[in-house]
Design a protein around this motif. Structure first.
Motif, PDB file in Angstrom:
ATOM      1  N   PRO A  85       0.800  -1.226   0.000  1.00  0.00           N
ATOM      2  CA  PRO A  85       0.000   0.000   0.000  1.00  0.00           C
ATOM      3  C   PRO A  85       0.836   1.281   0.000  1.00  0.00           C
ATOM      4  N   ASN A 282      -4.616  -1.981  -0.828  1.00  0.00           N
ATOM      5  CA  ASN A 282      -4.998  -0.968   0.157  1.00  0.00           C
ATOM      6  C   ASN A 282      -4.630  -1.452   1.550  1.00  0.00           C
ATOM      7  N   THR A 301      -8.823  -4.054  -1.781  1.00  0.00           N
ATOM      8  CA  THR A 301      -7.644  -4.764  -2.268  1.00  0.00           C
ATOM      9  C   THR A 301      -8.080  -5.912  -3.163  1.00  0.00           C
TER      10      THR A 301
END
Length: 611
Positions: A85, A282, A301
């Motif tokens: 991320p 993420n 994600t």
């Protein structure tokens, strides 16, 4: 040798990489959904030790992992794209990450967000002398050359590293975020400077565009200078059969409709006319939404493709849960806690021979402060995850009895342990009673059964708080709970489709079967909310709907059975109590009043169900 060179100038800086990544239009993709980094570590560009531990153990081993966990999750020697991320690391973490990547015996593309780091550190990092065999460092822009468009040394950056590694040779390219997130980033880090270009990683067989969070959100129609508009520009003149992927490193808190629009725009417009995917990594975000159109995105994600190329969407998997909108199909990581998940991304064409998954998520590994969980294990079935999430999505009325909250927590804690009765058995009994049937944990939100599941779990949660009741631990027996003193089993059954007569027939069939079983009290309601209470009396043709055991032979109770016909056959005993009596305990609760009468009445009714 992998030749890496840059073509700088204009709105897109192209990095040419002499390396093939895909095999038959497929690529292993590993997405690291890490915990949100502390704000203080971002502001001070401090190391993020938990993220470093996870990355090192994934890529090289360490901790309780004798070797690279990635080798167990995605075995083989094919290239793997690993994505972390935004702000996953600080500048002090580069050396540890680089050392881990350099140890890999397979090709790797590792994309990781870092910052907030001073421009001077980034420039000094790129200019540092590297000896033979060391990682070749490259800025994704021209800092001092003929088309220089450099950055300030004083101001900080939100950036990304992209390692390109083959055994014996490693390159690392730094690139920058181009747009500030306005609510937090632009306020807490007002001195951040941003890139004035996007980075195009052009491999021999694929085009990758690494972006950082808010870079992706501006739509090309409204923002002709946006990253999306520049990607469309970069792809002009490139053969339409060449795959492309936009890779996003995110630090996004919860569902946001802007992300749905951004992903749709990238796939439907920017990547139109060519095989195109979007991959996002993420941070873990455990926010839940009642609306399935929002909740399906989980932590964002995942890997996403074009709906018109796979109109039926892809199947749900233990690791990956399908996403489907008017323009987007794909899969997200099912779990919303810190998790690393790997699987094969596929650009198509899709079909029963070529493949029917945008991202076939195959393995997962939870992440904590010490790194990756050990030992690696096959992913669990999705029932526990979906039940726990359902309980949070539908917690009941705030004015109802605290028993509901307490009992829901008890259910979640029990299924998380995997102890019997396991989540699948609990759910199957709750929706299908003692009859045949397997509940789909990914369909709990559907209109046909959402209310049934909600009422069933509210009843189960309430009963789980009563004194003298515990989980029944024999997976071969019916019922989710048992009474300690009487030994009776309690089965909560809220059917989404059957009438009370159809439910009575199922109970009658079960009651007539031989074999010992503890007395069973069934707390039930039909699809219409009604039920006939008391003992179940057999009726003619109760077993009419039972299918023969063998197509060519006699089935049902006449099927051959290896047993002693002279031995006594115990008769099962059951009785039915309406689930409405359980609902009264939590829904008729009055704060400050003596609610013991409600509980006592329910306990007495259950106790009197069987003599």
């Amino acid at each position: 040798m992998v030749n890496v060179s840059g073509e700088f100038g204009g709105r897109v800086n192209r990095i040419l990489i002499d390396l093939n990544l895909t095999v038959e239009s497929k690529l292993h993709v590993c997405l690291a959904q890490l915990a949100k980094p502390p704000v203080g570590s971002i502001e001070t560009d401090a190391s993020r030790p938990a993220a470093v531990a996870a990355a090192v153990q994934l890529l090289a081993g360490g901790g309780a992992h004798a070797g690279a966990a990635l080798g167990e999750m995605a075995p083989g020697n094919e290239a793997v794209l690993v994505v972390f991320p935004e702000f996953a690391f600080g500048s002090p973490d580069w050396d540890a990450l680089d050392a881990a990547i350099r140890q890999s015996a397979r090709p790797l593309i590792v994309i990781a967000g870092f910052g907030a780091t001073t421009g001077k550190w980034v420039v000094d990092w790129a200019e540092a002398a590297t000896g033979e065999g060391a990682t070749n460092r490259l800025l994704g822009w021209d800092q001092t050359g003929a088309v220089a468009n450099g950055i300030s040394g004083v101001r900080r950056v939100n950036g990304g590293w992209c390692w390109v590694h083959v055994p014996g040779e490693t390159h690392c390219i730094a690139y920058l975020k181009t747009v500030a997130e306005q609510n937090v980033e632009a306020v807490l880090l007002p001195d951040l400077q941003f890139g004035r270009w996007i980075t195009h990683l052009r491999f021999n067989d694929i085009d990758l565009f690494p972006l950082i969070c808010a870079d992706m959100l501006q739509l090309p129609g409204d923002h002709p200078d946006s990253a999306q508009a520049r990607i469309a520009e970069a792809l002009k003149g490139i053969a339409g059969d060449r795959p492309a992927m936009v890779v996003g490193s995110l630090l996004q808190h919860g569902y946001n409709i802007n992300w749905v629009r951004a992903i749709d725009s990238l796939l439907v417009h920017v990547l139109a006319g060519r095989p195109g995917l979007v991959a996002l990594a993420n941070v873990a975000d455990d926010h839940v939404c009642v609306n399935e159109a929002e909740d399906q995105w989980r932590s964002l994600t995942g890997v996403f493709g074009k709906w018109d190329e796979l109109t039926k969407g892809q199947a749900n998997l233990p690791c990956g849960r399908r996403v489907s909108t008017a323009g987007v199909v794909g899969a997200v990581i099912r779990h919303s806690n810190p998790m690393v998940t790997s699987g094969v991304a596929d650009w198509g064409p899709y079909g029963p021979v070529d493949g029917k998954f945008v991202w076939h998520a195959e393995m997962l590994c939870p992440v904590d402060d010490a790194g990756l969980a050990a030992p690696l294990a096959l992913p669990p079935q999705p029932h526990a995850c979906e039940i726990a999430r359902f309980l949070r999505r539908y917690p009941g009325d705030a004015a109802w009895s605290p028993r509901l909250v307490e009992g829901s927590a008890t259910i979640a804690a029990h299924i998380a342990k995997g102890a019997p009765p396991e989540a699948a058995q609990i759910l199957n009994g709750l929706l299908h009673g003692p009859g045949p049937g397997s509940a789909d944990p990914d369909a709990l939100h559907e209109m046909a059964q959402q209310q049934a599941v909600e009422l069933g779990f509210h009843g189960l949660a309430t009963l789980a708080t009563l004194d003298g009741i515990e989980w029944q631990g024999d997976p071969s027996k019916q019922g989710q709970l048992r009474q300690n003193q009487s030994g009776r089993h309690l089965l909560i059954w809220r059917d989404a489709r059957k009438t009370k007569a159809q439910m009575r027939a199922v109970l009658s069939v079960w009651q007539q079967q031989g074999g010992g079983h503890p007395d069973l009290v069934v707390l039930a309601q039909s699809r219409f909310g009604d039920i006939d209470e008391g003992a179940v009396v057999e009726a003619r043709r109760d077993d009419f709907s039972a299918a023969p055991a063998a197509a060519a032979g006699v089935g049902g109770g006449l099927a051959p059975e290896a047993a002693d016909y002279t031995a006594p056959r115990g008769r099962r005993r059951l009785s039915v109590v309406s689930l409405a009596h359980v609902a009264s305990v939590y829904a008729d609760y009055q704060q400050g009043a003596d609610n013991a009468l409600l509980v006592g009445a329910l306990e007495a009714r259950i106790g009197a169900a069987l003599p």
